[in-house]
Motif scaffolding. Structure first.
Motif, PDB file in Angstrom:
ATOM      1  N   ASP A  87     -38.328 112.625  96.031  1.00  0.00           N
ATOM      2  CA  ASP A  87     -39.507 112.352  96.850  1.00  0.00           C
ATOM      3  C   ASP A  87     -39.908 113.639  97.562  1.00  0.00           C
ATOM      4  O   ASP A  87     -39.365 114.707  97.306  1.00  0.00           O
ATOM      5  CB  ASP A  87     -39.222 111.231  97.854  1.00  0.00           C
ATOM      6  N   GLY A  88     -40.878 113.533  98.436  1.00  0.00           N
ATOM      7  CA  GLY A  88     -41.355 114.725  99.130  1.00  0.00           C
ATOM      8  C   GLY A  88     -40.364 115.291 100.123  1.00  0.00           C
ATOM      9  O   GLY A  88     -40.514 116.406 100.586  1.00  0.00           O
ATOM     10  N   MET A  89     -39.340 114.510 100.453  1.00  0.00           N
ATOM     11  CA  MET A  89     -38.470 114.905 101.553  1.00  0.00           C
ATOM     12  C   MET A  89     -37.391 115.908 101.156  1.00  0.00           C
ATOM     13  O   MET A  89     -36.943 116.684 101.970  1.00  0.00           O
ATOM     14  CB  MET A  89     -37.786 113.672 102.172  1.00  0.00           C
ATOM     15  N   GLN A  90     -36.936 115.850  99.925  1.00  0.00           N
ATOM     16  CA  GLN A  90     -35.915 116.813  99.525  1.00  0.00           C
ATOM     17  C   GLN A  90     -36.290 117.414  98.176  1.00  0.00           C
ATOM     18  O   GLN A  90     -36.813 116.741  97.309  1.00  0.00           O
ATOM     19  CB  GLN A  90     -34.517 116.182  99.479  1.00  0.00           C
ATOM     20  N   ALA A  91     -36.043 118.702  98.046  1.00  0.00           N
ATOM     21  CA  ALA A  91     -36.387 119.415  96.825  1.00  0.00           C
ATOM     22  C   ALA A  91     -35.277 119.246  95.810  1.00  0.00           C
ATOM     23  O   ALA A  91     -34.102 119.366  96.141  1.00  0.00           O
ATOM     24  CB  ALA A  91     -36.600 120.887  97.127  1.00  0.00           C
ATOM     25  N   ALA A  92     -35.630 118.950  94.556  1.00  0.00           N
ATOM     26  CA  ALA A  92     -34.649 118.989  93.472  1.00  0.00           C
ATOM     27  C   ALA A  92     -34.662 120.408  92.914  1.00  0.00           C
ATOM     28  O   ALA A  92     -35.656 121.118  93.051  1.00  0.00           O
ATOM     29  CB  ALA A  92     -35.012 117.979  92.401  1.00  0.00           C
ATOM     30  N   PRO A  93     -33.578 120.823  92.267  1.00  0.00           N
ATOM     31  CA  PRO A  93     -33.595 122.141  91.618  1.00  0.00           C
ATOM     32  C   PRO A  93     -34.631 122.160  90.494  1.00  0.00           C
ATOM     33  O   PRO A  93     -35.164 121.117  90.125  1.00  0.00           O
ATOM     34  CB  PRO A  93     -32.191 122.275  91.036  1.00  0.00           C
ATOM     35  N   ALA A  94     -34.896 123.323  89.944  1.00  0.00           N
ATOM     36  CA  ALA A  94     -35.860 123.463  88.850  1.00  0.00           C
ATOM     37  C   ALA A  94     -35.506 122.525  87.696  1.00  0.00           C
ATOM     38  O   ALA A  94     -34.323 122.244  87.450  1.00  0.00           O
ATOM     39  CB  ALA A  94     -35.861 124.903  88.359  1.00  0.00           C
ATOM     40  N   ASP A  95     -36.524 122.033  86.987  1.00  0.00           N
ATOM     41  CA  ASP A  95     -36.288 121.188  85.817  1.00  0.00           C
ATOM     42  C   ASP A  95     -35.271 121.849  84.895  1.00  0.00           C
ATOM     43  O   ASP A  95     -35.332 123.043  84.646  1.00  0.00           O
ATOM     44  CB  ASP A  95     -37.598 120.976  85.036  1.00  0.00           C
ATOM     45  N   GLY A  96     -34.375 121.049  84.361  1.00  0.00           N
ATOM     46  CA  GLY A  96     -33.367 121.586  83.463  1.00  0.00           C
ATOM     47  C   GLY A  96     -32.140 120.703  83.440  1.00  0.00           C
ATOM     48  O   GLY A  96     -32.170 119.574  83.943  1.00  0.00           O
ATOM     49  N   VAL A  97     -31.071 121.215  82.838  1.00  0.00           N
ATOM     50  CA  VAL A  97     -29.835 120.458  82.689  1.00  0.00           C
ATOM     51  C   VAL A  97     -28.713 121.204  83.418  1.00  0.00           C
ATOM     52  O   VAL A  97     -28.601 122.432  83.311  1.00  0.00           O
ATOM     53  CB  VAL A  97     -29.495 120.260  81.194  1.00  0.00           C
ATOM     54  N   TYR A  98     -27.905 120.448  84.149  1.00  0.00           N
ATOM     55  CA  TYR A  98     -26.874 121.016  85.016  1.00  0.00           C
ATOM     56  C   TYR A  98     -25.541 120.304  84.818  1.00  0.00           C
ATOM     57  O   TYR A  98     -25.500 119.139  84.407  1.00  0.00           O
ATOM     58  CB  TYR A  98     -27.270 120.853  86.490  1.00  0.00           C
ATOM     59  N   ALA A  99     -24.455 121.010  85.151  1.00  0.00           N
ATOM     60  CA  ALA A  99     -23.153 120.366  85.323  1.00  0.00           C
ATOM     61  C   ALA A  99     -22.930 120.215  86.818  1.00  0.00           C
ATOM     62  O   ALA A  99     -23.279 121.109  87.588  1.00  0.00           O
ATOM     63  CB  ALA A  99     -22.050 121.230  84.722  1.00  0.00           C
ATOM     64  N   GLY A 100     -22.409 119.066  87.227  1.00  0.00           N
ATOM     65  CA  GLY A 100     -22.210 118.866  88.656  1.00  0.00           C
ATOM     66  C   GLY A 100     -21.416 117.607  88.941  1.00  0.00           C
ATOM     67  O   GLY A 100     -20.722 117.089  88.058  1.00  0.00           O
ATOM     68  N   TRP A 101     -21.537 117.127  90.168  1.00  0.00           N
ATOM     69  CA  TRP A 101     -20.746 115.985  90.611  1.00  0.00           C
ATOM     70  C   TRP A 101     -21.629 114.892  91.168  1.00  0.00           C
ATOM     71  O   TRP A 101     -22.615 115.179  91.854  1.00  0.00           O
ATOM     72  CB  TRP A 101     -19.752 116.427  91.689  1.00  0.00           C
ATOM     73  N   LEU A 102     -21.268 113.652  90.862  1.00  0.00           N
ATOM     74  CA  LEU A 102     -21.923 112.501  91.478  1.00  0.00           C
ATOM     75  C   LEU A 102     -20.906 111.834  92.396  1.00  0.00           C
ATOM     76  O   LEU A 102     -19.795 111.508  91.973  1.00  0.00           O
ATOM     77  CB  LEU A 102     -22.412 111.511  90.414  1.00  0.00           C
ATOM     78  N   ARG A 103     -21.291 111.676  93.664  1.00  0.00           N
ATOM     79  CA  ARG A 103     -20.403 111.020  94.630  1.00  0.00           C
ATOM     80  C   ARG A 103     -21.051 109.743  95.128  1.00  0.00           C
ATOM     81  O   ARG A 103     -22.220 109.734  95.509  1.00  0.00           O
ATOM     82  CB  ARG A 103     -20.138 111.958  95.816  1.00  0.00           C
ATOM     83  N   ARG A 104     -20.299 108.651  95.053  1.00  0.00           N
ATOM     84  CA  ARG A 104     -20.757 107.380  95.622  1.00  0.00           C
ATOM     85  C   ARG A 104     -20.568 107.460  97.124  1.00  0.00           C
ATOM     86  O   ARG A 104     -19.455 107.728  97.581  1.00  0.00           O
ATOM     87  CB  ARG A 104     -19.882 106.220  95.135  1.00  0.00           C
ATOM     88  N   LEU A 105     -21.624 107.186  97.874  1.00  0.00           N
ATOM     89  CA  LEU A 105     -21.467 107.250  99.319  1.00  0.00           C
ATOM     90  C   LEU A 105     -20.816 105.982  99.845  1.00  0.00           C
ATOM     91  O   LEU A 105     -20.297 105.966 100.962  1.00  0.00           O
ATOM     92  CB  LEU A 105     -22.819 107.498  99.994  1.00  0.00           C
TER      93      LEU A 105
END
Ligand code: FMN
Length: 129
Positions: A31-49
């Motif tokens: 949404d307008g509130m937080q910026a996502a990184p540039a379009d593309g594919v990444y390796a990273g982590w998903l954390r359940r809050l």
């Protein structure tokens, strides 16, 4: 920054296509509130809050240009080896560790899936010791 960039949000229903491709994804709208990184594919982590659990993931940022239709940008995470996870409605934090490539409009679904196989293998190398 001292730590990887991350976005937070509630997981929403996507186009339900990921399951057919063999890579179901947890979709977080940007949404307008937080910026996502540039379009593309990444390796990273998903954390359940809700539970605090953290999972290694291959992450796509963009509008899925291989498929028709105008859509909002979203952050889609495929949690490695976890086709059974149901994250709808769960608040998650997705953090971006390594950028793997740019977003591509593929000529066919087969070509997309072939590349996703490579992305997932690379994410595994980078994240899982
Ligand atoms: N979609 C594209 O159009 N081009 C890509 O290059 C692309 N790369 C992806 C790489 C990974 C690792 C993942 C998980 C997804 C990628 N996607 C890409 C997004 C898929 O098109 C999307 O996950 C699939 O269509 C399912 O969408 P859905 O969750 O809305 O059903």
């Amino acid at each position: 920054l001292g730590r990887p960039y991350a976005v937070r949000g509630e997981v929403v229903r996507g186009d339900q296509r990921g399951r057919e491709l063999g890579y179901p994804t947890a979709n977080v709208p940007t949404d307008g509130m937080q910026a996502a990184p540039a379009d593309g594919v990444y390796a990273g982590w998903l954390r359940r809050l809700d539970t605090g659990e953290t999972f290694p993931a291959a992450i796509s940022v963009g509008t899925n240009p291989t498929f028709d239709g105008v859509r909002a940008r979203r952050v889609e995470s495929y949690v490695l080896d976890r086709t059974d996870l149901d994250l709808y409605g769960v608040e998650v934090e997705v953090s971006f560790v390594d950028r793997l490539r740019g977003m591509t409009a593929f000529e066919s679904v087969e070509a997309l899936v072939e590349q996703m196989d490579l992305d997932v293998a690379r994410a595994r190398e980078l994240l899982v010791p």
